[in-house]
Motif scaffolding. Structure first.
Motif, PDB file in Angstrom:
ATOM      1  N   MET A 251      -8.353  -2.870  -2.579  1.00  0.00           N
ATOM      2  CA  MET A 251      -6.937  -3.129  -2.888  1.00  0.00           C
ATOM      3  C   MET A 251      -6.791  -4.376  -3.761  1.00  0.00           C
ATOM      4  O   MET A 251      -7.564  -5.316  -3.654  1.00  0.00           O
ATOM      5  CB  MET A 251      -6.112  -3.263  -1.597  1.00  0.00           C
ATOM      6  CG  MET A 251      -6.402  -4.497  -0.775  1.00  0.00           C
ATOM      7  SD  MET A 251      -5.547  -4.485   0.848  1.00  0.00           S
ATOM      8  CE  MET A 251      -3.916  -5.056   0.372  1.00  0.00           C
TER       9      MET A 251
ATOM     10  N   ILE B 247     -10.056   0.143   2.126  1.00  0.00           N
ATOM     11  CA  ILE B 247      -8.837  -0.383   1.481  1.00  0.00           C
ATOM     12  C   ILE B 247      -8.985  -1.882   1.248  1.00  0.00           C
ATOM     13  O   ILE B 247      -8.662  -2.393   0.172  1.00  0.00           O
ATOM     14  CB  ILE B 247      -7.595  -0.071   2.342  1.00  0.00           C
ATOM     15  CG1 ILE B 247      -7.426   1.450   2.476  1.00  0.00           C
ATOM     16  CG2 ILE B 247      -6.345  -0.702   1.723  1.00  0.00           C
ATOM     17  CD1 ILE B 247      -6.254   1.875   3.349  1.00  0.00           C
TER      18      ILE B 247
ATOM     19  N   ILE C  13      -3.122   5.674  -1.793  1.00  0.00           N
ATOM     20  CA  ILE C  13      -4.002   6.493  -0.947  1.00  0.00           C
ATOM     21  C   ILE C  13      -3.431   7.911  -0.925  1.00  0.00           C
ATOM     22  O   ILE C  13      -2.352   8.140  -0.383  1.00  0.00           O
ATOM     23  CB  ILE C  13      -4.113   5.912   0.482  1.00  0.00           C
ATOM     24  CG1 ILE C  13      -4.759   4.522   0.439  1.00  0.00           C
ATOM     25  CG2 ILE C  13      -4.925   6.843   1.375  1.00  0.00           C
ATOM     26  CD1 ILE C  13      -3.788   3.376   0.498  1.00  0.00           C
TER      27      ILE C  13
ATOM     28  N   LEU D 145       0.868  -1.186   0.000  1.00  0.00           N
ATOM     29  CA  LEU D 145       0.000   0.000   0.000  1.00  0.00           C
ATOM     30  C   LEU D 145       0.898   1.228   0.000  1.00  0.00           C
ATOM     31  O   LEU D 145       1.884   1.273   0.744  1.00  0.00           O
ATOM     32  CB  LEU D 145      -0.858   0.016   1.267  1.00  0.00           C
ATOM     33  CG  LEU D 145      -1.830  -1.151   1.424  1.00  0.00           C
ATOM     34  CD1 LEU D 145      -2.270  -1.276   2.872  1.00  0.00           C
ATOM     35  CD2 LEU D 145      -3.028  -0.951   0.501  1.00  0.00           C
TER      36      LEU D 145
END
Lengths: 355, 355
Positions: free
Chosen positions: A354, A350, A237, A177
């Motif tokens: 994701m 997320i 993000i 991430l």
């Protein structure tokens, strides 16, 4: 008689050595949380190639070790650390432990559990993080300082114990991430490094997280978009609104987005609104600033949607840190309470999107 | 023409003065959170009569202003403060804002709402806490430092605004809550003074709270029982187990209890277990210490029950700070996350039994 003496000598030797710690340079162990390996020294976040390109404050914040973590395993009864920090910075609204301390977690029954923090005393530090444990092999993750740099780090274990490479690739390092943002994203003002929300979410989602938070400097600098785009992420993000002005967003948000999107056509990108700063209930100027910025980011997101951009998502700050007004230390920066609430809001979003 | 000049001069004067602040000594306003008025200086917690009686570290901690708060009302657009602290102490696991800063709350729709903190810079401090507010009359509560003393304090407001006595007796001052305990109870390690759980509960229960937390020194000193017994409380919360040894509890807990009970036969008294310190999952010595202490306090409570004592209650620490292990900064001291969870556990218990 001679055998007895040898046994006694060996026993005494063992007892003496047992209380002693041996320090191992952390450079022998995997380092998580880096967007690039092309850094001047190990514990930095920005490539050395940006040294004379990025704005000076931005470049210097890249030397803070926010989001970096060492993985190792050991059966030691004690875990200690020696570390030297770059600046020996202090701030009046954040603990030294968060600014320039360490934070140890251990994998237990599939979950990362807080062990204890390594509390700093100055530029050069030695701290026993945990002791009196059973001598069992455990998996550890040691988070590095959020608001200072690390120039050296070694991990202390019992002289008769083992310290070794991690036995399991957790948090998973494929497709990390990537978080981009401001002082809040850099971890201001978590009480200890593990409580920055990027680190909390990395534990909860079992995925490496890269923290590209730059205090006061999440201003959509385009070379940072390039650093981000160099990472094959599971999700990006983008949480820059607290730092970017309305003008900066109008001028650069689309360029910043396009640099990432052009190289990763399908990767989800999440935009996050400005938090409703708690003092904006009282401070009319701040209330207007938050409103103006959030109208700008909302309008930008609608523009992207209208032109048919896919895999883009938007997070409203309405429920970001609860509604009791208690989650910030100075009206702006999150306490551990704020980071926990923000993580609880981000986690399902997320997890759902994701790759 | 002459009139015009006078009007212009007055207008200029008004505009000049508007940006200026006038400071008012806080001694003019009510001070909440004191067990006794017989202190050497205003912002202390222990009576001067104990200066040569109490142990030195205990006496000195009585000079910390934990739990004290100033009440006032004002229509100023800015609230600022000047304050001098006694020691200018710093700790590596607590923010300076919590240690020696201020924390402002405002009454809105019947609830106390965080406005902002006054962040310290050293021994002598000046800070603008909030600005750019509408010029409306509001009720304020200003919490004082948790881990330092205050030798002077004044509140700054717009020169053309009013600052006055509170318009309403909230939190209610009759029959305060009295909390006795340790470093945790003193507010270690809240990010700002308002996040110590005694202050949170005072706001939620609309009742004055008296904080008799003494870092490392909640060791059942009997003269403190006398200070406690001098307060006509709605409830006594005795939360000393983290500091008192098994031996101290066996020797003094009954005497301490009896001093309070003999003067307040019907007032509820709540005993609180040792928290399950997060690192006791790993540190076996700590796990045993917590277990031994909690067995001791449980046994003591059962003794009280068996001999027919009434209005006594017991709080298990099982659910004190949640089960994720994240609520402490150093395995022992609570972060804002820990204090919020502890307050949520204590709130219904105190609300149910307080007089």
């Amino acid at each position: 008689m001679k055998t007895h003496i040898i046994v006694i000598v060996m026993l005494l030797f063992t007892l003496t050595v047992k209380g002693q710690l041996v320090y191992h340079d952390a450079s022998a162990f995997p380092l998580l949380g880096k967007a690039t390996q092309s850094t001047a020294t190990r514990y930095e976040r920005l490539p050395d190639s940006l040294r004379n390109i990025s704005r000076k404050p931005l470049w210097e914040l890249g030397q803070n070790s926010a989001g970096l973590a060492i993985r190792f395993s050991s059966n030691s009864t004690t875990i200690a650390a020696k570390w030297e920090v770059l600046l020996n910075r202090s701030m009046n609204h954040m603990t030294d432990t968060g600014v320039k301390g360490l934070d140890l977690y251990c994998l237990q029954d599939g979950k990362w559990v807080f062990v204890n923090s390594g509390r700093p005393s100055g530029k050069v530090n030695t701290a026993t993080i945990i002791k009196d444990m059973k001598p069992e092999k455990r998996e550890y993750m040691l988070y590095l300082p959020l608001y200072d740099g690390v120039t050296s780090l070694s991990i202390g274990v019992d002289s008769l114990s083992e310290i070794s490479q991690p036995s399991i690739d957790w948090p998973i390092r494929q497709k990390p991430l990537v978080f981009y943002g401001t002082s809040i994203l850099q971890g201001g003002c978590a009480s200890r490094p593990g409580m920055a929300h990027t680190n909390i979410l990395s534990r909860w989602l079992n995925r490496e997280a890269i923290n590209l938070g730059f205090s006061g400097n999440g201003q959509l600098d385009l070379e940072i978009a390039d650093v981000i785009a160099n990472v094959d992420a599971s999700m990006y993000i983008l949480d820059f609104v607290p730092n970017a002005t309305v003008e900066q967003m109008k001028e650069r948000a689309d360029k910043f987005y396009t640099i990432i999107r052009s190289r990763h056509p399908d990767t989800p990108i999440l935009f996050v609104e400005d938090p409703i700063f708690t003092h904006s209930r009282f401070d009319q100027r701040m209330a207007k600033e938050v409103k103006d910025k959030n109208e700008t980011i909302n309008a930008f997101f609608q523009t992207l949607k209208k032109r048919g951009e896919k895999n883009i998502y938007f997070l409203s700050s309405k429920n970001m840190v609860g509604h009791d007004g208690e989650a910030m230390v100075d009206g702006i920066h999150f306490t551990d309470l704020g980071f926990m609430r923000y993580s609880e809001l981000l986690y399902p979003v997320i997890k759902k999107y994701m790759k």
